[in-house]
Design a protein around this motif. Structure first.
Motif, short mmCIF file in Angstrom:
data_model
loop_
_atom_site.label_atom_id
_atom_site.label_comp_id
_atom_site.label_asym_id
_atom_site.label_seq_id
_atom_site.Cartn_x
_atom_site.Cartn_y
_atom_site.Cartn_z
N LEU A 149 0.68 -1.30 -0.14
CA LEU A 149 -0.18 -0.11 0.28
C LEU A 149 1.19 1.48 0.19
CD1 LEU A 149 -2.28 -0.87 2.46
CD2 LEU A 149 -2.46 -1.75 -0.04
N ARG A 150 1.04 2.36 -0.82
CA ARG A 150 1.45 2.87 -1.26
C ARG A 150 0.65 4.43 -0.95
NH1 ARG A 150 6.81 1.93 -2.84
NH2 ARG A 150 7.44 0.28 -3.56
N PRO A 151 0.64 5.31 0.35
CA PRO A 151 0.05 6.53 0.07
C PRO A 151 1.21 7.42 -0.26
CG PRO A 151 0.86 5.50 2.17
CD PRO A 151 1.18 4.58 1.23
N GLU A 152 -0.03 8.23 -1.15
CA GLU A 152 0.92 8.72 -2.45
C GLU A 152 1.28 10.72 -1.62
OE1 GLU A 152 0.45 11.07 -7.10
OE2 GLU A 152 -1.40 9.50 -6.15
N LEU A 153 2.02 11.45 -2.17
CA LEU A 153 2.26 12.24 -1.80
C LEU A 153 1.71 14.08 -1.95
CD1 LEU A 153 6.14 13.92 -1.29
CD2 LEU A 153 4.14 15.46 -1.41
N ALA A 154 1.19 14.85 -1.11
CA ALA A 154 -0.37 15.71 -1.80
C ALA A 154 0.08 16.60 -2.28
CB ALA A 154 -1.27 15.31 -0.60
N GLY A 155 -1.13 16.85 -4.09
CA GLY A 155 -0.56 18.13 -4.38
C GLY A 155 -1.57 19.41 -3.97
N LEU A 185 5.01 17.46 -4.93
CA LEU A 185 5.79 18.39 -4.12
C LEU A 185 6.58 19.65 -4.71
CD1 LEU A 185 7.27 18.12 -1.33
CD2 LEU A 185 9.18 17.05 -2.43
N HIS A 186 6.45 19.43 -5.61
CA HIS A 186 6.58 21.34 -5.83
C HIS A 186 5.11 21.84 -6.12
CE1 HIS A 186 8.43 24.45 -8.61
NE2 HIS A 186 7.49 24.57 -9.24
N ALA A 187 4.84 21.33 -6.05
CA ALA A 187 3.05 21.98 -6.46
C ALA A 187 2.48 22.62 -4.86
CB ALA A 187 1.91 21.76 -7.14
N SER A 188 2.45 22.04 -4.01
CA SER A 188 2.39 21.74 -2.82
C SER A 188 2.77 22.62 -1.92
CB SER A 188 1.85 20.38 -1.78
OG SER A 188 3.43 20.07 -1.77
N THR A 189 4.55 23.08 -2.41
CA THR A 189 5.68 23.99 -1.17
C THR A 189 5.67 24.94 -2.20
OG1 THR A 189 7.06 22.39 -2.19
CG2 THR A 189 5.88 21.68 0.07
N GLY A 190 6.02 24.96 -3.55
CA GLY A 190 6.25 25.64 -4.46
C GLY A 190 7.77 25.45 -4.17
N ARG A 191 8.33 24.72 -3.67
CA ARG A 191 9.53 24.31 -3.84
C ARG A 191 10.32 23.10 -4.48
NH1 ARG A 191 11.31 23.87 1.54
NH2 ARG A 191 13.43 23.35 1.25
N HIS A 220 5.82 9.66 -9.09
CA HIS A 220 5.52 9.95 -10.32
C HIS A 220 5.85 11.59 -10.93
CE1 HIS A 220 0.97 7.99 -9.00
NE2 HIS A 220 1.87 7.48 -9.48
N VAL A 221 5.79 11.80 -12.18
CA VAL A 221 6.69 12.55 -12.45
C VAL A 221 5.67 13.30 -13.83
CG1 VAL A 221 8.60 13.68 -13.40
CG2 VAL A 221 8.58 12.05 -11.92
N SER A 222 5.77 14.51 -13.72
CA SER A 222 4.78 15.42 -14.85
C SER A 222 5.10 16.68 -14.53
CB SER A 222 2.98 14.73 -14.89
OG SER A 222 2.50 15.56 -13.32
N GLY A 223 4.85 17.72 -15.70
CA GLY A 223 4.54 18.73 -15.37
C GLY A 223 3.18 19.17 -14.79
N ILE A 224 2.94 20.22 -14.15
CA ILE A 224 1.98 20.85 -13.07
C ILE A 224 2.15 22.76 -12.94
CG2 ILE A 224 3.45 20.92 -10.81
CD1 ILE A 224 0.66 19.16 -10.11
N GLU A 225 0.28 22.04 -13.15
CA GLU A 225 0.28 23.90 -12.51
C GLU A 225 -0.17 24.34 -11.49
OE1 GLU A 225 -3.95 26.78 -14.05
OE2 GLU A 225 -2.53 25.43 -15.72
N TYR A 226 -0.03 24.69 -10.96
CA TYR A 226 -0.21 25.45 -9.42
C TYR A 226 -0.40 26.69 -8.28
CZ TYR A 226 4.87 26.23 -8.99
OH TYR A 226 5.93 26.74 -9.45
N ALA A 227 -1.13 26.67 -7.89
CA ALA A 227 -1.25 28.23 -6.79
C ALA A 227 -0.79 28.48 -5.80
CB ALA A 227 -2.77 28.36 -7.10
N LYS A 228 -1.57 28.90 -4.75
CA LYS A 228 -1.60 29.24 -3.03
C LYS A 228 -1.82 27.57 -2.88
CE LYS A 228 -1.00 33.81 -2.65
NZ LYS A 228 -1.75 35.16 -2.55
N THR A 229 -2.94 27.23 -3.03
CA THR A 229 -3.08 25.60 -2.77
C THR A 229 -2.70 24.52 -2.95
OG1 THR A 229 -5.47 26.22 -4.31
CG2 THR A 229 -5.93 27.30 -2.29
N GLY A 230 -1.98 24.89 -4.30
CA GLY A 230 -1.60 23.59 -4.32
C GLY A 230 -1.92 23.64 -6.15
N GLU A 231 -1.69 22.03 -6.18
CA GLU A 231 -1.69 22.14 -7.62
C GLU A 231 -3.39 22.01 -8.59
OE1 GLU A 231 -2.60 17.17 -9.81
OE2 GLU A 231 -3.41 17.66 -7.69
#
Length: 285
Positions: A149-155, A185-191, A220-231
């Motif tokens: 079982l693999r819980p996913e890092l949230a966006g 990870l990038h979307a949820s942190t901006g880093r 998981h890898v892809s490009g991502i569009e994000y805002a202050k709330t994340g993905e």
């Protein structure tokens, strides 16, 4: 020998490749994966577990025959921290069903979004989600079902699943391992979009879970569009700011193994780009 058998990381698509002639046919999708020179696929149960016993068996057979690594993604709608206790237990049932069918289809892992914080504190949510996962693990063990079982890092910041949370679950619960979505990870942190930051993540995985976790990553890898709330939505790599080349360099330098799934909208195009870039960085095995 196929290229994907000569590398430490295996590359695959999130779902059936778009170029598969028999649209929606999982077995045909696996055959197309092999034709493309890729080595794996994540079977998408995101809108429901669509395989049955009689359709999962051919998937397992063909996947094994082609030497592919398979995983599954459980339905998006499950929430192990639902405010209603009955719905919470039902969500555990959905995860159990997805994991059982994933194993019958030859998958070694089932990825899932664990839930939302709602109005609860992170620690209360952690305990609630952990309790539901334990129930599912007990059922799977009792049935002799071998699947991680693999819980996913949230966006999104409203979702449970920080890096610390999924690493903690993985350390405390045998049978649980992280699914690290670097775009999330990038979307949820901006880093987390540089070689140094990617290396930091991988070092945290190794320090917390040991070398074996780095040998059996699910990414998981892809490009991502994000805002202050994340993905907000997935993007093709070329349309995003994601430094995938630096991620692949970090993975190469740590000698990471496992399955890297690309979730870009152009699915196999970006998966092949990632594999080609990785091969250029990596010595042949």
């Amino acid at each position: 020998m196929a290229v994907y058998l000569m590398t430490m990381l295996t590359f695959g698509t999130a779902g059936i490749p778009a170029s598969t002639k028999a649209s929606g046919d999982t077995v045909a999708g696996l055959k197309r994966i092999a034709e493309l020179g890729l080595g794996g696929m994540e079977i998408e149960f995101v809108r429901g577990v669509y395989l049955k016993d009689h359709t999962a068996a051919p998937v397992a057979y063909v996947g094994k025959k082609l030497g592919l690594k398979l995983s599954c993604h459980a339905p998006y709608y499950l929430n192990l921290n639902h405010a209603d206790e009955v719905r919470r237990r039902q969500a555990g049932g959905v995860l159990h069903h997805a994991a059982s069918m994933a194993a019958k289809a030859g998958a070694k892992s089932v990825v899932f979004h664990a839930g939302y914080y709602l109005k609860d504190s992170p620690e209360i949510v952690y305990d609630a989600i952990k309790a539901q996962i334990e129930v599912v693990l007990d059922k799977l063990q009792g049935e002799g079902t071998l699947v991680k079982l693999r819980p996913e890092l949230a966006g999104k910041i409203s979702q449970f699943g920080t890096l610390a949370e999924i690493l903690r679950l993985s350390k405390e619960l045998p049978g649980v391992a992280p699914a690290i979505d670097f775009a999330h990870l990038h979307a949820s942190t901006g880093r987390y979009n540089s070689y140094a930051e990617f290396s930091e993540v991988l070092n945290r995985v190794g320090d917390t879970l040991g070398r074996e976790a780095l040998d059996d990553l699910h990414l998981h890898v892809s490009g991502i569009e994000y805002a202050k709330t994340g993905e907000r939505r997935h993007l093709n790599l070329a349309d995003s700011d994601f430094h995938y080349d630096e991620l692949l360099q970090a993975l190469t330098d740590v000698k990471a193994g496992g399955l890297l799934i690309c979730e870009s909208p152009n699915i196999e195009v970006d998966t092949l780009l990632l594999q080609r870039t990785y091969l250029d960085l990596s010595p042949r095995m």
